[in-house]
Design an enzyme around this catalytic site. Structure first.
Site, PDB file in Angstrom:
ATOM      1  N   LYS A 137       9.284  -0.581  13.959  1.00  0.00           N
ATOM      2  CA  LYS A 137       9.800  -0.211  12.634  1.00  0.00           C
ATOM      3  C   LYS A 137      10.839   0.894  12.768  1.00  0.00           C
ATOM      4  CE  LYS A 137       5.535  -0.631   9.865  1.00  0.00           C
ATOM      5  NZ  LYS A 137       4.601   0.110   9.019  1.00  0.00           N
TER       6      LYS A 137
ATOM      7  N   LYS B 189       0.841  -1.207   0.000  1.00  0.00           N
ATOM      8  CA  LYS B 189       0.000   0.000   0.000  1.00  0.00           C
ATOM      9  C   LYS B 189       0.872   1.252   0.000  1.00  0.00           C
ATOM     10  CE  LYS B 189      -3.460   2.317   2.847  1.00  0.00           C
ATOM     11  NZ  LYS B 189      -4.411   2.200   3.948  1.00  0.00           N
TER      12      LYS B 189
ATOM     13  N   GLU C 142      -4.677  -6.639  14.885  1.00  0.00           N
ATOM     14  CA  GLU C 142      -4.167  -5.326  14.485  1.00  0.00           C
ATOM     15  C   GLU C 142      -5.291  -4.285  14.593  1.00  0.00           C
ATOM     16  OE1 GLU C 142      -2.491  -4.194  10.386  1.00  0.00           O
ATOM     17  OE2 GLU C 142      -0.674  -4.659  11.481  1.00  0.00           O
TER      18      GLU C 142
ATOM     19  N   HIS D 159      -4.461 -32.411  18.144  1.00  0.00           N
ATOM     20  CA  HIS D 159      -3.254 -33.111  18.610  1.00  0.00           C
ATOM     21  C   HIS D 159      -2.174 -32.114  18.975  1.00  0.00           C
ATOM     22  CE1 HIS D 159      -5.107 -36.870  17.406  1.00  0.00           C
ATOM     23  NE2 HIS D 159      -5.602 -36.172  16.401  1.00  0.00           N
TER      24      HIS D 159
ATOM     25  N   GLU E 234      10.661  -4.527   4.655  1.00  0.00           N
ATOM     26  CA  GLU E 234      10.744  -5.947   4.306  1.00  0.00           C
ATOM     27  C   GLU E 234      10.404  -6.157   2.819  1.00  0.00           C
ATOM     28  OE1 GLU E 234       9.171  -4.596   6.894  1.00  0.00           O
ATOM     29  OE2 GLU E 234       8.881  -6.038   8.524  1.00  0.00           O
TER      30      GLU E 234
ATOM     31  N   GLY F  84      -4.893  -1.924   5.080  1.00  0.00           N
ATOM     32  CA  GLY F  84      -4.092  -3.072   4.641  1.00  0.00           C
ATOM     33  C   GLY F  84      -4.778  -4.403   4.882  1.00  0.00           C
ATOM     34  N   ARG F  85      -5.324  -4.601   6.081  1.00  0.00           N
ATOM     35  CA  ARG F  85      -5.926  -5.907   6.416  1.00  0.00           C
ATOM     36  C   ARG F  85      -7.315  -6.094   5.804  1.00  0.00           C
ATOM     37  NH1 ARG F  85      -4.813  -2.459  10.474  1.00  0.00           N
ATOM     38  NH2 ARG F  85      -6.510  -1.659  11.756  1.00  0.00           N
TER      39      ARG F  85
HETATM   40  O1  F6P Z   1       2.016  -4.132   9.954  1.00  0.00           O
HETATM   41  C1  F6P Z   1       1.679  -2.833   9.644  1.00  0.00           C
HETATM   42  C2  F6P Z   1       1.166  -2.705   8.247  1.00  0.00           C
HETATM   43  O2  F6P Z   1       1.022  -1.350   8.004  1.00  0.00           O
HETATM   44  C3  F6P Z   1      -0.120  -3.453   7.980  1.00  0.00           C
HETATM   45  O3  F6P Z   1      -1.247  -2.803   8.403  1.00  0.00           O
HETATM   46  C4  F6P Z   1      -0.037  -3.637   6.521  1.00  0.00           C
HETATM   47  O4  F6P Z   1      -0.951  -4.607   6.084  1.00  0.00           O
HETATM   48  C5  F6P Z   1       1.407  -4.035   6.357  1.00  0.00           C
HETATM   49  O5  F6P Z   1       2.083  -3.238   7.295  1.00  0.00           O
HETATM   50  C6  F6P Z   1       1.993  -3.859   5.000  1.00  0.00           C
HETATM   51  O6  F6P Z   1       1.973  -2.510   4.593  1.00  0.00           O
HETATM   52  P1  F6P Z   1       2.202  -2.109   3.097  1.00  0.00           P
HETATM   53  O7  F6P Z   1       1.132  -2.721   2.276  1.00  0.00           O
HETATM   54  O8  F6P Z   1       2.135  -0.608   3.071  1.00  0.00           O
HETATM   55  O9  F6P Z   1       3.555  -2.610   2.667  1.00  0.00           O
END
Ligand code: F6P
Length: 548
Positions: A515, A210, A356, A387, A216, A270-271
């Site tokens: 972060k 987003k 979240e 299990h 990462e 995002g979620r």
């Molecule tokens: O973990 C925080 C967060 O902002 C989530 O809400 C989101 O889904 C994820 O990081 C990834 O963010 P992006 O799509 O901006 O890379």
């Protein structure tokens, strides 16, 4: 006492009554509980009969919803108001699956011009996605060598990974157009595990972010871009890349052509984003019709959520049940058990969606919450969970409510296996609710021929307290429509809980501190700076010794 305090007080007083948490006695006394406590909506059946809910409790919980303005919050969300107050944003994920013209952004929500039709851009993007997906499947969009794409790698994390990875795993069948791979963790072992199965000439890479700033994702995107460039040459890389993002400036500087960028707006959290361009990998791997079915199923649940009266409204009832468990009875966790191997990643998706969203300690106004908020959510597919951690759920000292997700008709021909699977699911729900009294445990051991001393010794261990609540959600089959409705049910439950608890379910400030700190720690790990925290510095010292 004002109306809201009185509504909470009524719920708490009901919970303090003797036998308030009893499930077994209610099942015994009320053989019609299923008829009274099961509801249908969006093609799903929700069974609340194996809880301690009574008509009086349900009435109190729905009165609390009304005092707390839950449906007002729902309607404000649908009107495109800035329900995400801290970020001054709307939460219009319903527009991603609704018909054109159904959702507008309210003037105060930002991001769009006042009153702008949110679904107009959604449908334009869906159209671009569909054309791209069909062209990839037809072989008119290919890799740089002209070879058809066989694999799609989605690089993203959190909401840019979990929903699409979960849905593709659930809906992909042999013979579907592309194989999908999900690269989330910055741990390069994740990429190293995927890489050997891929041919760069036939691999399409989606960078799903987003913000297009998540460290990462950007690190992984650079790694995979370098892999493409090393195999095919710099000039070929563009043919293998696409971006799913709201940040068009950043996608351009990463080198992704504008026609390969599928966008969405800041009112998609995002979620809540698997229905947006972020879901492109689902459509590429499973086919456009599958993705369209997913959206249609979610929209069916949206329509139910927006129109059904409180006492028949599945998301609201699921939220009310959670308030009963968390706030009234004090149960701090919940388990999700999908009895379908294809839903193995559903608990992971719900962990982000729920924790979240609802892991908040201050209200929308910034005051400390006066009630308990989001429980810990975890899960595994049944029967594997039986299990693993189910011992604690049956006999641990604190009850942990369970969500059973059941699928009536499988997509394989092994009818015996499926009946065994469902028998286990139903047995778990029954065992949790009914338990086994000490007298029953003793009688069973005596019948099996154990001597009296052995019966005495083992009786406490073989007693199950029972009264452990569960809800069941039944899908007729794991179709795209049913999965869409299921995920939307949980999304709306989260929105209802945000309103019940007076917290903002659409922001996530709690992920920021780590972060930020990682940014300062990286130079210390590289030996270019000192860590500011003594414990961190000491561990960096240990790690660097092992590196030398
Ligand atoms: O973990 C925080 C967060 O902002 C989530 O809400 C989101 O889904 C994820 O990081 C990834 O963010 P992006 O799509 O901006 O890379």
């Amino acid at each position: 006492m004002d109306d809201l305090a009185a509504a909470w007080d009524r719920v708490r007083r009901l919970a303090a009554r003797p036998g308030a948490a009893a499930v077994r006695a209610r099942l015994d006394a009320e053989p019609d509980r299923f008829a009274r406590l099961a509801r249908r909506g969006g093609g799903l059946t929700l069974d609340l009969s194996r809880t301690a809910l009574t008509d009086e409790v349900l009435d109190a919980l729905l009165a609390l919803a009304s005092a707390q303005g839950v449906t007002r919050f729902r309607d404000a969300m649908a009107r495109g108001e800035a329900v995400n107050g801290t970020e001054r944003r709307a939460a219009l994920h319903m527009a991603l699956r609704g018909p054109a013209g159904a959702f507008r952004v309210a003037p105060q929500a930002g991001g769009h011009a006042a009153g702008e039709d949110a679904s107009e851009e959604v449908h334009a993007t869906l159209d671009a996605m569909r054309r791209f997906v069909l062209a990839v499947h037809a072989g008119t969009v290919t890799g740089a060598t002209g070879a058809r794409f066989t694999d799609v790698v989605n690089i993203g994390i959190g909401g840019s990974d979990l929903g699409p990875a979960m849905a593709t795993r659930a809906l992909w069948r042999h013979g579907m157009p592309l194989r999908a791979h999900y690269l989330a963790n910055v741990d390069a072992h994740a990429w190293e595990a995927i890489r050997p199965g891929l041919d760069p000439a036939t691999t399409l890479v989606l960078v799903a972010s987003k913000t297009f700033t998540t460290q990462e994702t950007m690190a992984n995107a650079q790694l995979v871009k370098a892999w493409l460039a090393a195999a095919l040459g710099d000039a070929a890389v563009g043919a293998h890349l696409a971006a799913l993002s709201t940040n068009l400036a950043a996608t351009a500087s990463f080198g992704i052509a504008p026609e390969r960028v599928f966008g969405f707006r800041d009112w998609v959290g995002g979620r809540f984003s698997m229905w947006s361009a972020i879901g492109l990998s689902i459509a590429l791997a499973c086919g456009w019709d599958v993705f369209a079915g997913l959206l249609a199923g979610a929209w069916a649940m949206d329509e139910h959520f927006l129109a059904a009266p409180d006492e028949a409204n599945l998301p609201l009832l699921l939220a009310a049940t959670e308030v009963w468990h968390v706030d009234a009875l004090g149960y701090p966790a919940r388990v999700v058990l999908p009895y379908d191997e294809r839903l193995a990643r559903l608990p992971a998706h719900l962990q982000q969606l729920e924790m979240e969203s609802l892991g908040k300690r201050v209200t929308m106004a910034g005051d400390p919450v006066a009630v308990q908020t989001g429980p810990v959510v975890f899960g595994e597919p049944g029967t594997n969970a039986q299990h693993s951690f189910m011992q604690l759920i049956h006999q641990g000292p604190t009850p942990v409510p369970v969500d059973f997700v059941l699928v009536a008709r499988p997509d394989h021909a092994q009818a015996d296996s499926h009946r065994i699977l469902l028998a286990h699911a139903l047995a778990q729900a029954e065992a949790l609710a009914r338990g086994r009294t000490e007298a029953e445990a003793r009688a069973e051991m005596a019948k099996a021929g154990l001597d009296a001393a052995e019966v005495d010794r083992l009786a406490p261990h073989r007693t199950f307290p029972g009264d452990r609540p569960s809800v069941s959600i039944l899908l007729p089959a794991l179709t795209p429509e049913a999965l869409g409705a299921l995920v939307a049910l949980y999304e709306h439950k989260v929105a209802c809980l945000g309103a019940y608890w007076g917290i903002n379910p659409f922001d996530q400030w709690g992920v920021e501190l780590g972060k930020q700190l990682a940014g300062g720690i990286l130079p210390a790990l590289e030996g270019r700076a000192a860590a500011s925290d003594a414990a961190t510095a000491a561990m960096i010292g240990e790690i660097r010794k092992l590196w030398s």
